[in-house]
Design a protein around this motif. Sequence first.
Motif, PDB file in Angstrom:
ATOM      1  N   GLY B  27      21.590  10.638  18.583  1.00  0.00           N
ATOM      2  CA  GLY B  27      21.627   9.412  19.398  1.00  0.00           C
ATOM      3  C   GLY B  27      20.815   9.572  20.669  1.00  0.00           C
ATOM      4  N   ARG B  28      20.926  10.727  21.333  1.00  0.00           N
ATOM      5  CA  ARG B  28      20.171  10.947  22.567  1.00  0.00           C
ATOM      6  C   ARG B  28      18.691  11.193  22.280  1.00  0.00           C
ATOM      7  N   SER B  29      18.387  11.632  21.062  1.00  0.00           N
ATOM      8  CA  SER B  29      16.993  11.938  20.717  1.00  0.00           C
ATOM      9  C   SER B  29      16.180  10.676  20.429  1.00  0.00           C
ATOM     10  N   ILE B  30      16.836   9.641  19.954  1.00  0.00           N
ATOM     11  CA  ILE B  30      16.084   8.448  19.521  1.00  0.00           C
ATOM     12  C   ILE B  30      15.274   7.823  20.681  1.00  0.00           C
ATOM     13  N   PRO B  31      15.869   7.613  21.874  1.00  0.00           N
ATOM     14  CA  PRO B  31      15.061   7.018  22.950  1.00  0.00           C
ATOM     15  C   PRO B  31      13.876   7.897  23.358  1.00  0.00           C
ATOM     16  N   ILE B  32      14.076   9.223  23.347  1.00  0.00           N
ATOM     17  CA  ILE B  32      12.971  10.128  23.705  1.00  0.00           C
ATOM     18  C   ILE B  32      11.897  10.059  22.623  1.00  0.00           C
ATOM     19  N   ALA B  33      12.369  10.061  21.342  1.00  0.00           N
ATOM     20  CA  ALA B  33      11.423  10.028  20.217  1.00  0.00           C
ATOM     21  C   ALA B  33      10.600   8.746  20.259  1.00  0.00           C
ATOM     22  N   ALA B  34      11.193   7.662  20.732  1.00  0.00           N
ATOM     23  CA  ALA B  34      10.467   6.396  20.822  1.00  0.00           C
ATOM     24  C   ALA B  34       9.342   6.491  21.854  1.00  0.00           C
ATOM     25  N   LYS B  35       9.516   7.334  22.875  1.00  0.00           N
ATOM     26  CA  LYS B  35       8.442   7.520  23.859  1.00  0.00           C
ATOM     27  C   LYS B  35       7.345   8.413  23.302  1.00  0.00           C
ATOM     28  N   VAL B  36       7.768   9.401  22.489  1.00  0.00           N
ATOM     29  CA  VAL B  36       6.841  10.432  22.019  1.00  0.00           C
ATOM     30  C   VAL B  36       6.033   9.981  20.807  1.00  0.00           C
ATOM     31  N   ASP B  37       6.686   9.288  19.875  1.00  0.00           N
ATOM     32  CA  ASP B  37       6.063   9.003  18.567  1.00  0.00           C
ATOM     33  C   ASP B  37       5.679   7.529  18.440  1.00  0.00           C
ATOM     34  N   PRO B  38       4.426   7.261  18.119  1.00  0.00           N
ATOM     35  CA  PRO B  38       3.998   5.847  18.019  1.00  0.00           C
ATOM     36  C   PRO B  38       4.683   5.090  16.877  1.00  0.00           C
ATOM     37  N   GLY B  39       4.982   5.815  15.787  1.00  0.00           N
ATOM     38  CA  GLY B  39       5.636   5.163  14.640  1.00  0.00           C
ATOM     39  C   GLY B  39       7.040   4.690  14.991  1.00  0.00           C
ATOM     40  N   ILE B  40       7.785   5.564  15.658  1.00  0.00           N
ATOM     41  CA  ILE B  40       9.155   5.205  16.055  1.00  0.00           C
ATOM     42  C   ILE B  40       9.091   4.090  17.113  1.00  0.00           C
ATOM     43  N   ARG B  41       8.095   4.187  18.025  1.00  0.00           N
ATOM     44  CA  ARG B  41       7.951   3.145  19.051  1.00  0.00           C
ATOM     45  C   ARG B  41       7.719   1.782  18.397  1.00  0.00           C
ATOM     46  N   ARG B  42       6.895   1.767  17.349  1.00  0.00           N
ATOM     47  CA  ARG B  42       6.623   0.507  16.640  1.00  0.00           C
ATOM     48  C   ARG B  42       7.884  -0.041  15.975  1.00  0.00           C
ATOM     49  N   GLU B  43       8.639   0.856  15.340  1.00  0.00           N
ATOM     50  CA  GLU B  43       9.885   0.421  14.664  1.00  0.00           C
ATOM     51  C   GLU B  43      10.858  -0.190  15.681  1.00  0.00           C
ATOM     52  N   ILE B  44      10.974   0.462  16.848  1.00  0.00           N
ATOM     53  CA  ILE B  44      11.872  -0.046  17.890  1.00  0.00           C
ATOM     54  C   ILE B  44      11.352  -1.393  18.403  1.00  0.00           C
ATOM     55  N   ALA B  45      10.043  -1.485  18.563  1.00  0.00           N
ATOM     56  CA  ALA B  45       9.459  -2.728  19.099  1.00  0.00           C
ATOM     57  C   ALA B  45       9.717  -3.899  18.161  1.00  0.00           C
ATOM     58  N   ASP B  46       9.755  -3.618  16.855  1.00  0.00           N
ATOM     59  CA  ASP B  46       9.955  -4.706  15.879  1.00  0.00           C
ATOM     60  C   ASP B  46      11.398  -5.192  15.834  1.00  0.00           C
ATOM     61  N   LEU B  47      12.326  -4.416  16.412  1.00  0.00           N
ATOM     62  CA  LEU B  47      13.734  -4.864  16.435  1.00  0.00           C
ATOM     63  C   LEU B  47      13.899  -5.904  17.536  1.00  0.00           C
ATOM     64  N   PRO B  48      14.852  -6.843  17.372  1.00  0.00           N
ATOM     65  CA  PRO B  48      15.035  -7.879  18.402  1.00  0.00           C
ATOM     66  C   PRO B  48      15.482  -7.271  19.727  1.00  0.00           C
ATOM     67  N   ASP B  49      15.112  -7.915  20.841  1.00  0.00           N
ATOM     68  CA  ASP B  49      15.567  -7.450  22.158  1.00  0.00           C
ATOM     69  C   ASP B  49      17.084  -7.563  22.224  1.00  0.00           C
ATOM     70  N   GLY B  50      17.713  -6.576  22.839  1.00  0.00           N
ATOM     71  CA  GLY B  50      19.176  -6.576  22.940  1.00  0.00           C
ATOM     72  C   GLY B  50      19.872  -6.083  21.685  1.00  0.00           C
ATOM     73  N   PHE B  51      19.088  -5.638  20.708  1.00  0.00           N
ATOM     74  CA  PHE B  51      19.645  -5.173  19.424  1.00  0.00           C
ATOM     75  C   PHE B  51      20.359  -3.828  19.612  1.00  0.00           C
ATOM     76  N   THR B  52      21.547  -3.713  19.035  1.00  0.00           N
ATOM     77  CA  THR B  52      22.252  -2.427  19.072  1.00  0.00           C
ATOM     78  C   THR B  52      22.634  -2.023  17.653  1.00  0.00           C
ATOM     79  N   PHE B  53      22.611  -0.750  17.387  1.00  0.00           N
ATOM     80  CA  PHE B  53      23.095  -0.277  16.094  1.00  0.00           C
ATOM     81  C   PHE B  53      23.957   0.974  16.282  1.00  0.00           C
TER      82      PHE B  53
END
Lengths: 381, 176
Positions: B27-53
């Motif tokens: 859980g703590r790694s996902i936000p860091i990974a989104a900064k580091v990896d362009p693929g993960i950043r894209r996946e996060i960007a495609d989710l709606p704003d305010g989205f939680t899982f």
Amino acid sequence: MNMPDLFSFQSPVKIESGRRALENIPIELARSEARKPLVLCGSQRDGTAEQFAAAFGDSGVPIVLYEGIPADPDFMTLRELWGLYRDRGCDAIIALGGGTTADAAKALNIAVSGRPEDLEQATGGSPAAARLRPFFYCPTTPGDGRETSCFARFGKRDFSSMSLMPNLAVIDPRLLREGAPGALTAAMVEALATAVEARLAPARNPLSGLYADVVIRLLAENAAAAKKRAAALAPAANALCLSGVVLSNAVRGPASRLAAALSAETPISEATALAILLPHAAAFLAKRHPAAAADLLLPLAGADAFTRTPAGERAARMAPQLRSLIRNLAGAADAPPSSLGAAAVPKEALPAAARRAALDASGASEAEGLEILSLAWTGTP
Amino acid sequence: MGSFRQIEPGRKPFKKAYVAIMLWFVGRSIPIAAKVDPGIRREIADLPDGFTFSLGVLPAGPAMIVGKDASGRAHYLGWHPERQKVDLSLKIRNIEAAIGMFTFQESTAVATARNRLIVDGEVPHACAVVRILDAVEVYLLFKVLARLAVKRYPDWSAGRILWGRFRIYLGAVLGF
């Protein structure tokens, strides 16, 4: 696929099968709005009950475990179970074992869903309560396929209702045992007979047919494994579980009825009689329904053998293939005799057995039943 | 006459603690990974704003929650899914199934195919989250373990993986 003018099919049985399937029971109980199941099991001390209880770890679900369901439970046992269910605040029933345990659990379900008197006063047929409590079945030893079916036997009373079928069947390889000598072979032949006769019945049901095909394929494709009995336990348990659904949606055929009649008239066991009779009854039915018999070769022999066989010869090849499959399933230790004669069934007993089976309205007349029995007595293919 | 006994369910504290630590770390790694990896950043960007899982274990946890804020950044939101609105909930059916997944005996895809996960939410979002989890596991785990955990091991350069792993471990442990 040929569509009949009218058919009905019902299966409320959800199946959880495979590794760690047991651990899914608590969540399935929660889905059924049950919090405390009464678990019925036999008196065996082989660690099955402990293994079962361990699967509830960290689930928050307590269980009431009753060990020692007798081979022939009576109303006294049922009243004791009814009292236990009520006093301990149980709200679901789990049968952990084989046919006897499942039958006792079904009878108890009728009693706890209404009153114990309902069962005592009933003369058989359908239970009084239409909606029964959640009922799960976990096989440990080979049964006869009736466990997941709509049928239950308690004492001399037979009950039949779709609401008796378990809501969930959990097949976990960790729990499966071979049981008494010959029990596994008898169970596999029973499942095979249910499936084959459903496929060859005059009123074929396309959905039952699909289930039956899976039963036959499970057995045929694991026939080699049947020589190493432990490897055959899981496929056999799955086949038996599905055969109960087939049994609930099909009419029993001549082989099953003649085997039951023969075992009532003579000392031969029903399982041995069925293993001898099934190929003969199938050959008899193949003459009546050659197209269905030809189709049956596909699950029995597999796609390669099916396509290699000319279309005109498939119906005739079905019965020999079935005989060979039964021999493979039985293995050397449990191989059935080649004929009823070789099994020391007196020829004079055949007419009485044919008469008894015909009285059961098997769809085959007394003369036809006698014809099947006579062929099986000499062993003529 | 048979005998009866009431059996209270046992506890599995060590297994639960192990899964809780794994979920906390992922859980703590996902936000860091989104900064580091362009693929993960894209996946996060495609989710709606305010989205939680959330990803958790039935019946009572442990769990982790990750959300995306209005600015598009991912955040680890703790381990109490009952305290907040969750748009997508991935529930592992029992602690043994969770152990199977987090000891890499079963990949996420295999566990899903074996019906060990219950998805409550939109399937496309669930697929995106599984892809994110797969990518994070590639960064977190050595190749020999990651190959067991993910459906298909990606053809990334060693430099990308090692630098990303260093950044993610540092960020997840130190919290930046």
